[in-house]
Every structure is written in structure tokens, then in C-alpha cells.
Scaffold this active site. Structure first.
Site, short mmCIF file in Angstrom:
data_model
loop_
_atom_site.label_atom_id
_atom_site.label_comp_id
_atom_site.label_asym_id
_atom_site.label_seq_id
_atom_site.Cartn_x
_atom_site.Cartn_y
_atom_site.Cartn_z
CG HIS A 31 -0.29 -0.27 2.52
ND1 HIS A 31 0.68 0.55 3.05
CD2 HIS A 31 -0.44 -1.28 3.40
CE1 HIS A 31 1.07 0.09 4.22
NE2 HIS A 31 0.43 -1.04 4.46
CD GLU A 32 1.58 6.48 -0.99
OE1 GLU A 32 2.52 7.30 -0.91
OE2 GLU A 32 1.27 5.90 -2.06
CG HIS A 70 4.25 -1.78 1.90
ND1 HIS A 70 2.91 -2.07 2.02
CD2 HIS A 70 4.88 -2.52 2.86
CE1 HIS A 70 2.73 -2.94 2.98
NE2 HIS A 70 3.90 -3.23 3.52
N GLY A 109 9.54 0.82 8.12
CA GLY A 109 8.59 1.82 8.59
C GLY A 109 8.66 2.03 10.08
CE LYS A 115 1.61 0.05 10.37
NZ LYS A 115 1.34 -1.16 11.21
CG ASP A 116 5.57 -2.61 12.04
OD1 ASP A 116 4.62 -3.07 12.69
OD2 ASP A 116 5.55 -2.47 10.81
CB SER A 157 -2.06 -1.64 8.92
OG SER A 157 -1.91 -3.02 9.20
NE ARG A 160 -2.26 -8.58 11.17
CZ ARG A 160 -0.94 -8.67 11.24
NH1 ARG A 160 -0.22 -7.57 11.27
NH2 ARG A 160 -0.34 -9.85 11.28
#
Length: 359
Positions: free
Chosen positions: A48-49, A51, A165, A167-168, A203, A205
């Protein structure tokens, strides 16, 4: 076909070459004719964006002469019992399109038997105490499996730079620690979180969320924003007692992502003071009082627990990014406000970087 690679490369989207066998992939790397550096973006697919921002950051760092590889591999070692390995989305055709549009040269998408040729590896990486907290406590063995495949892919792709990223956040911290402790010859670059228009962190998910679950899930980004703003208000009340965060050293360094936080623009909901959309630098938000930040975030999450469906909190933590231990109320320097929770059956994580400091 990319002029950087031999004509023996396999078919893919225009501008990107697809390899599924490690021998073919490594042969292509050996034939790489460009004078530039090599970068890798490791993914589990369903691109997605978020990545795409990693791939663009990689391309910006290595330039037109460099080589950007994207790996697509759903790693079974990092899925625990009852997790979503079987239903994890596999969308290789669409992934090739995203990778090509973002500037990748190669997509390496091996099956499990190519990565773990002898079956599940008998020797694995161990995340240690740093990997047993928070995400590691909720998902035992997850970080051991993640570090094992990252180490393996670093060996296979042989990059100069690897992009992950923010985020993780705990994953990123562990990868940096592994590379430092075990002397991997690679620079790890963190890239800021990309968000959807409503603030939800991108995400793979997110596609599992119903409309009502998505509404509940927005409490994660709201809690981060409330925590950040409460800290900023405390900082504004004592403007002469706080120092500013240090400026990033150079574009794209591990503490200086080369991609902004996405469509939110400056001071978006991830709390980053992103400057522009062309690869400008970013820094954590300056705040005061860890206690104030924790209380404000917790208030949002407590309210979300009463929604329908409720937000089921796993943890909210304010941690030192160097070792992921909880910071004290007198902490100075960088910290990460991190949250994990479920909306329905979907578990989501999010975080914001903050800076606590005194002159």
C-alpha cells in the site's frame, strides 16, 4: 527491461523484474552493472502507500544509478498460534504494480521452500529481553522469527541500506540493535508512518475492519494526538525550560527519515513535524511531562473501551526507543508513545515519537 540487469531476468511489470528463485535472484545481483548503492525494502506483500513511501525513500537515497530491491515474503516464523498466517493477503500482481510505480528495480518474491530450503531453521535469531516486552509479550516468538528472516534477507540481498517503517517501532528498534550488535554492514533507515485521511495508520490489516470497527480503531491515532498535544501544552507553559529536539544529522540517516509522514503534511496526526512532500527532514514533537502524556492518551483509550464494538487495549507504553523500557517521569530525550489494541478481531499498532528535554 531494466538496463541494470541481464536479459535473463524474469518477467515483471515494466521497469521492475520479478524473481522467485533465490539462485536466479542472486545471479541477477551479481550482474548488476550500476555504479550506485543497493537498497532493500522488506515486505510481506499486500503493498500500500506506506510501502510505496519506503520504496520512494530508498530510490531517493540511492539515486537513479542505484538498485532498489523489494522483497515480498510472508514469513511463517513470525506468526504465532491463532494468528492470521492463512488469511494474510497475498496480492503479488498488484504488489508488482505498486513496486514499479514507486521506483523499484527488482521484486524478490520467493516461496517458503526457497527461503527455508531445509524446512524450519534449527538455528534462529533471538531477540533477547528487548524482544520480550510489549509486542513480544503479546506475540511470543514473533520477534525471533522476524529477526531470523531479516538477517537471512540481508544476507541474500546484500544491501548498503535497508528501509523499514516507523509504525513498527519495536521491530525497527530490534533490527537496529541486531545490526549494531552483530556487525551487519548495512545502514538501517526508518521512514515515518503514512496515514489515511482520517488518521488511521496504513496497514495491510486495515482491510479486515468493518465500518464500525474502523471507527473504533481511530481511537489509537486520537490517543496519540491527545498525548502529544497535552505534552505540547505543558511545554508551552514552560517554554524556557525545554530544549528542542536535535536536528536530524542528514537526510535518510537512521534518525532522519528521507520521506515525510505522508499526505497529512506538516505536523500531521503522527506528531511529526514533517516539512514538505519532497523528502524533507522530520523530527519528533517537543513535549513535556511523561505523566501528562500518559494520562491524556489513557483517557482516550478508556473512553474507546465503552464504544460498540469496544477497543480492547493490549498496552499503551511510553518507552525509550533504544531498549523499549518504560521511561520515568523525569525522562529527557526521545521517547515513543506506543499503543496496541484490537477493534473486533483485528489487532492494530501505532506510535508517535516525542521529545522530552530540559535546557
Amino acid at each position: 527491461m531494466s538496463p541494470k540487469l541481464s536479459p535473463e531476468a524474469g518477467p515483471g511489470e515494466p521497469g521492475v523484474e520479478l524473481f522467485t528463485r533465490r539462485a536466479d535472484f542472486q545471479a541477477a545481483l551479481a550482474r548488476f552493472a550500476g555504479p550506485g548503492r543497493r537498497a532493500v525494502v522488506m515486505t510481506m506483500g499486500a503493498l500500500h502507500e506506506g510501502h510505496a513511501s519506503l520504496i520512494r525513500a530508498a530510490r531517493a537515497r540511492v539515486g537513479a544509478e542505484g538498485l532498489v530491491t523489494v522483497t515480498v515474503f510472508v514469513n511463517p516464523l513470525q506468526f504465532g498460534a491463532g494468528e492470521d498466517l492463512d488469511r494474510y493477503p497475498r496480492t503479488l500482481d498488484a504488489d508488482l504494480e505498486v513496486a514499479a510505480a514507486a521506483g523499484a528495480d527488482i521484486v524478490f518474491a520467493p516461496p517458503v521452500e526457497e527461503v527455508y530450503a531445509g524446512g524450519e531453521p534449527r538455528v534462529r535469531m533471538a531477540a533477547g529481553p528487548m524482544g520480550e516486552r510489549y509486542e513480544g509479550a503479546s506475540r511470543p516468538g514473533h520477534f525471533d522469527g522476524m529477526l531470523t528472516v531479516v538477517a537471512k534477507l540481508l544476507h541474500l540481498t546484500r544491501p548498503d541500506l535497508a528501509f523499514f517503517g516507523e509504525k513498527d517501532a519495536q521491530q525497527l528498534a530490534l533490527i537496529r540493535r541486531m545490526v549494531l550488535d552483530l556487525d551487519f554492514p548495512v545502514e538501517i533507515v526508518g521512514v515515518p508512518t503514512v496515514r489515511e485521511d482520517d488518521g488511521l495508520a496504513l496497514s495491510s490489516r486495515n482491510r479486515y475492519l468493518s465500518a464500525r470497527e474502523r471507527s473504533t480503531a481511530l481511537a489509537l491515532s486520537r490517543a496519540l494526538s491527545e498525548g502529544r498535544e497535552a505534552g505540547r501544552q505543558a511545554a508551552a507553559q514552560a517554554p524556557h525550560s525545554l530544549s528542542s529536539p536535535p536536528s536530524p544529522s542528514s537526510p535518510g540517516s537512521p534518525d532522519s527519515p528521507s520521506s515525510p509522514s505522508g499526505p497529512d503534511g506538516p505536523d500531521g496526526p503522527d506528531g511529526r513535524d514533517a516539512r514538505d512532500g519532497s523528502g524533507g527532514l522530520a523530527r519528533p514533537a517537543r513535549v513535556a511531562s511523561p505523566r501528562t502524556v500518559r494520562a491524556a492518551a489513557r483517557a482516550v483509550l478508556d473512553a474507546a473501551a465503552l464504544l460498540e464494538p469496544p477497543l480492547v487495549l493490549d498496552y499503551v507504553a511510553l518507552v525509550d526507543p533504544s531498549d523499549f523500557t518504560e521511561v520515568a517521569d523525569d525522562h529527557t530525550g526521545e521517547a515513543v508513545l506506543a499503543i496496541a489494541a484490537k477493534a473486533g478481531d483485528t489487532r492494530l499498532i501505532d506510535n508517535v515519537r516525542l521529545w522530552f528535554g530540559v535546557a
